[in-house]
Each structure stands twice: as C-alpha cells, then as structure tokens.
Write a protein that holds these residues in place. Structure first.
Motif, PDB file in Angstrom:
ATOM      1  N   GLN A 156       0.830  -1.198   0.000  1.00  0.00           N
ATOM      2  CA  GLN A 156       0.000   0.000   0.000  1.00  0.00           C
ATOM      3  C   GLN A 156       0.875   1.262   0.000  1.00  0.00           C
ATOM      4  OE1 GLN A 156      -2.774  -0.004   3.226  1.00  0.00           O
ATOM      5  NE2 GLN A 156      -3.838   1.847   2.554  1.00  0.00           N
ATOM      6  N   PHE A 179      -7.648  -3.463  -1.504  1.00  0.00           N
ATOM      7  CA  PHE A 179      -7.355  -2.623  -2.654  1.00  0.00           C
ATOM      8  C   PHE A 179      -8.502  -2.619  -3.660  1.00  0.00           C
ATOM      9  CE2 PHE A 179      -3.169  -4.147  -1.160  1.00  0.00           C
ATOM     10  CZ  PHE A 179      -2.632  -2.913  -0.787  1.00  0.00           C
ATOM     11  N   LEU A 197      -1.475  -0.873  -7.083  1.00  0.00           N
ATOM     12  CA  LEU A 197      -2.475  -1.138  -6.049  1.00  0.00           C
ATOM     13  C   LEU A 197      -2.855   0.163  -5.370  1.00  0.00           C
ATOM     14  CD1 LEU A 197      -0.814  -4.260  -4.315  1.00  0.00           C
ATOM     15  CD2 LEU A 197      -2.521  -4.256  -6.134  1.00  0.00           C
ATOM     16  N   ASP A 215      -5.805   1.887  -2.411  1.00  0.00           N
ATOM     17  CA  ASP A 215      -6.948   1.706  -1.517  1.00  0.00           C
ATOM     18  C   ASP A 215      -8.106   2.628  -1.903  1.00  0.00           C
ATOM     19  OD1 ASP A 215      -5.899   4.108  -0.757  1.00  0.00           O
ATOM     20  OD2 ASP A 215      -5.465   3.529   1.309  1.00  0.00           O
TER      21      ASP A 215
END
Length: 407
Positions: free
Chosen positions: A130, A373, A400, A402
């Motif tokens: 992340q 994600f 990726l 969020d």
C-alpha cells in the motif's frame, strides 16, 4: 510438432512445450491428434485428462527412477543422491514409510496453527504494498510470503532467510528431466550448502526440541521405525524448496490471470465467498507444475498402444487441465467453477503433501488483496519465467490503491 505420415502419433518433446509463453493452443492441437505423443528417446507424452488422471495413480508406473537415470540427468553431482532420497522420487514400500512419518510431522494441526502467522505476514506485506502503490507482485509478495511461511514451518530464523533463499532458488534448477551442465553445478552446490545448513539446525533441535517441522521429523515414528538422518536432511531440503516454489507460482499466475480478466476480479469483489473456488481455478487455468514423469515397470496400454517397460511416460498436467472433454470452456477463466477436478497437485500416493498449506496461503493473500485494494491494475508488461519444471512469472508489475479507480 512433427506429423508422421506412417500413422504413428505425432512427435514433440515435453520441454519445448514448457518453454512456450502460451502452450495451451499447442496442447489443444496435441489432444486433437490423439491421447499419446512420441517424445524424446524412449519417452511418451500423455495429453488427455482421463488418461493422465488414471495414470497418476497407476501402480504400473514408477516415480522412482534408477540410479543410472539420475546419473544421466544430473551427472556425478549431489543432485543424484538427493533425488534418490526425497519422497518425490520414492515408491512403495519406502514411499509408504516416508509418507506416514512425514505426514505425522506435517500434521493438520501444525498447518492450522500457521494460519494466524500467515494472516500476520500477509497484513505486513500488504501494508508495504500500500505504501509503494506500484510494485512487482512477484518480488514483493508472491516470492517472500511462501518463503517466510516455510521458514516458520521448519523453524528457520528470520535472520537466516536472506542467506538461505538464493540456495533454494538454485536448487530449483535441478528439477528437470536433463539438467544443463551449468545448472548442474549451481544445483549441486545448493544441495551441498542446504544439507550442511539443515544438518546444523537438526543438531540444535536435538539439544532443544521445539514444535517446528524439523523437531517433529526427529521424533516421528511408524511401527517402531524412524526417519534416518539422511532422509530427514534431504526431505527437509526438498520441503523447503517445494514449500515456496509452487505457492509462489500459484500466487503469480493467479494474480496475472485476474489482471488479464478484470471481469473475474470484479466478480470476486462482489462475491468474495468464491475466493476458494478461484484458487482452484488458478491451479487449473495455469498449473504451476505442467508435467510429471513416470517410468513404466511393466507393459501398459495407453490409448490403444502398449508401452514397453523402461519407458518414460510424461503426464501433461497443463494439457489435462484444459481438456474440453472434462472441462466446459476450458480456455475461459471462471472463478466460480465448481466442481473443479484439476490435477495440479498430482494424484495417487504422490498427491502433494503441502496442498492444504498452499491453499491457505493463497486464500489469505487473495482475500487480503481484494478487501484492501479497490484498484488492482497492471503497471507494465508481465515477464514470464520459463523453465522445464515450473510455470510462473519473473516480474509482474501492478498498481495497487486503496481508492477505487476513476474513469
């Protein structure tokens, strides 16, 4: 593929198929031509599901090859004795004894207790992912997760993982029908180093037993028999390698499949209960292990042709898993496919010992990826890792986030 006008089956060597970026159209051609192909010298390739499934558990086929075969394949290197000792290369009655003892060591309880550790490891890897945003899913997730899990399983300290890892990678070069000269040297050095490393760990476990796999292997007992020191060392080395290589491939090929089929990724987001089905589909769709070889012990009829004793029979797992006679729309990735009787973990007495652990790791990881994600997208061209034994990716760039992607 060479077409023989005499009416003989077509000729193709199995290793040429495993070196293709996409072997599945060629598999379809071979299945259409017949259930059996001629391979290299004294070698036959089996391509259809019904035959491969039956032969995986046929006692007339041996998994234990003679010493002369290993000398031909690996030369006069430690690889030769290694393959003669590990459970993968043993048949009854030795295999039965080894399987019982190793089954006690790799108990369902031990695997279940690893579940919490796997969840923690996945959480840490995904937090790092992340923070990066764009990463190589192979180097950053698919490779480190199974290595850390198998190190926990064997009781290898985190401080030693970086030192052990390259030797385990070199060991993978030995898993070929004929090991090239340069890779024989690397594989032989890896066997020697890993044997010495495991030997030292066993000395420590004898002084201070724990609840890890090595300690369990030392105490496992079957009708008064125990594993020899040499069997423990070489099978621990094998389990270390097998414990990460196949799972790394499963995670990499499964991730690539979802990136190539965003509709299936979206379906899993809507219905995450299908993630266990998706894991089985990843195993079928692009099997980490494409072929497995057997040796005929007695005459055996395959697809109307009698194969003589002493011949190598190569069972094409990759082709069988795409057989249109067994699977509806086999070239389509379907994460809801159920039932899914793929052959990717083998069959018979040699069914993969680590299948349940691989499934747990993959399920925890893909659940975490999908939950954490909302955006999972390609960030560059994937690079295949082509080899004689395993099908995976060398690099898989992904982005990726969020946050959900905006159009």
């Amino acid at each position: 593929m060479d077409v023989d006008k005499s009416g003989l089956p077509p000729r193709i060597e199995a290793h040429t198929l495993t070196m293709l970026n996409d072997p599945y159209p060629k598999y379809a051609e071979l299945r259409q031509a017949g259930a059996l192909c001629r391979g290299g010298p004294a070698q036959w390739l089996v391509t259809r599901y019904v035959d491969v499934a039956a032969l995986l558990s046929d006692p007339r086929l041996a998994h234990q090859f003679p010493e002369a075969y290993h000398r031909f394949s690996a030369g006069d290197t430690p690889i030769r004795s290694f393959f003669q000792r590990i459970i993968l290369g043993r048949d009854r009655p030795d295999h039965t004894h080894l399987r019982r003892l190793m089954g006690q060591a790799i108990s369902p309880g031990l695997v279940r207790r690893l579940h919490a550790d796997i969840t923690t490891l996945v959480d840490d890897l995904l937090l790092n992912a992340q923070a990066k945003g764009t990463l190589d899913l192979v180097a950053d997730i698919a490779f480190p997760l199974p290595v850390m899990v198998v190190c926990r399983l064997l009781g290898i300290s985190a401080d030693d993982q970086d030192e052990v890892r390259p030797h385990a990678i070199d060991l993978g070069k030995a898993f070929a029908a004929v090991v090239p000269e340069q890779e024989r040297l690397a594989g032989g050095r890896a066997v020697t180093w890993l044997r010495a490393y495991i030997d030292e760990l066993l000395a420590q476990r004898r002084r201070r037993p724990g609840d890890d796999l090595l300690s369990r292997m030392l105490t496992a007992e079957d009708d008064g028999r125990r594993l020899t020191h040499e069997d423990i060392v070489d099978n621990a080395v094998f389990l270390f390698f097998a414990g990460f290589e196949t799972t790394t491939s499963l995670i990499a090929t499964g991730s690539a499949a979802l990136l190539q089929h965003p509709d299936q990724l979206a379906l899993l987001r809507r219905q995450p209960t299908h993630i266990p089905h998706a894991i089985e589909e990843f195993l079928r769709y692009d099997a980490p292990v494409q072929v497995t070889a057997r040796l005929t012990k007695q005459p055996i009829a395959i697809a109307g042709r009698t194969i003589k004793p002493g011949r190598v029979v190569v069972l094409s797992i990759g082709s069988a898993n795409h057989d249109e006679r067994q699977f509806h729309n086999p070239e389509q990735l379907d994460v809801t496919r159920d039932p899914n009787p793929h052959l990717s973990f083998g069959g018979g007495i040699h069914y993969c010992l680590g299948a349940s652990l691989a499934r747990i790791e993959a399920t925890v990881l893909f659940t975490g990826l999908i939950e954490r994600f909302p955006t999972i997208e390609p960030a560059g061209a994937p690079v295949r890792q082509l080899g004689a034994s395993f099908r995976s990716f060398a690099r898989l760039p992904v982005y990726l986030s969020d946050r959900a992607a905006t159009s």
